[in-house]
Design a protein around this motif. Sequence first.
Motif, short mmCIF file in Angstrom:
data_model
loop_
_atom_site.label_atom_id
_atom_site.label_comp_id
_atom_site.label_asym_id
_atom_site.label_seq_id
_atom_site.Cartn_x
_atom_site.Cartn_y
_atom_site.Cartn_z
N ARG A 102 -0.08 -6.41 5.01
CA ARG A 102 -0.80 -5.15 5.16
C ARG A 102 -1.57 -4.80 3.88
N GLN A 103 -0.90 -4.97 2.75
CA GLN A 103 -1.55 -4.69 1.46
C GLN A 103 -2.77 -5.59 1.26
N GLN A 104 -2.63 -6.84 1.64
CA GLN A 104 -3.73 -7.79 1.49
C GLN A 104 -4.89 -7.41 2.40
N GLU A 105 -4.59 -7.02 3.66
CA GLU A 105 -5.64 -6.59 4.60
C GLU A 105 -6.36 -5.36 4.08
N LEU A 106 -5.61 -4.39 3.56
CA LEU A 106 -6.23 -3.17 3.00
C LEU A 106 -7.12 -3.50 1.82
N SER A 107 -6.63 -4.38 0.97
CA SER A 107 -7.42 -4.78 -0.19
C SER A 107 -8.73 -5.45 0.21
N GLU A 108 -8.66 -6.33 1.21
CA GLU A 108 -9.87 -7.02 1.70
C GLU A 108 -10.82 -6.04 2.37
N ALA A 109 -10.28 -5.08 3.12
CA ALA A 109 -11.10 -4.07 3.78
C ALA A 109 -11.83 -3.20 2.76
#
Length: 153
Positions: A142-149
């Motif tokens: 989730r943290q990685q997805e938020l960072s990419e977004a």
Amino acid sequence: MPAQYDTDYKSVRIPIVVHKCDTFTCRLKGLMFRKQPLEQEGLWLIPCNAIHMFFMSFPIDVLFLDKKQKIVKTVSRIKPWKTQGKVKEAHSALELPEGTIEAYDIQEGDYILVDDEHEILLKRGRTMTVEDIENMSRDEERQQELSEAQKTS
């Protein structure tokens, strides 16, 4: 920075014989009226989430434990005629000789086990369950997805 999880733990044997006190009468009397301080012995009050030091003649250390025997509160050198109010998360209290907490660097979050000889085994750190590891993996994703977004915005 990726999250770090300490799944290791160290065990420390504490040469204190534990006397289990799980009846009303035993808990009521506890260490009251005892003349000599605790030496290499302790009293495990089950259930118990608060203590008093009325009619005591020496200070003690106290560990409050939850149902999994995790230390949720430590009280060092509580003196006679003092009280320790209710500890919400506590299920039991382990009364120990004065200075034990400091001598063994006992901390909240450690676990207490009592072995077959009724001696204390202190476990530092925590063990990870499969569910804990799966939850961490999901959180990291989730943290990685938020960072990419946030990078694409």
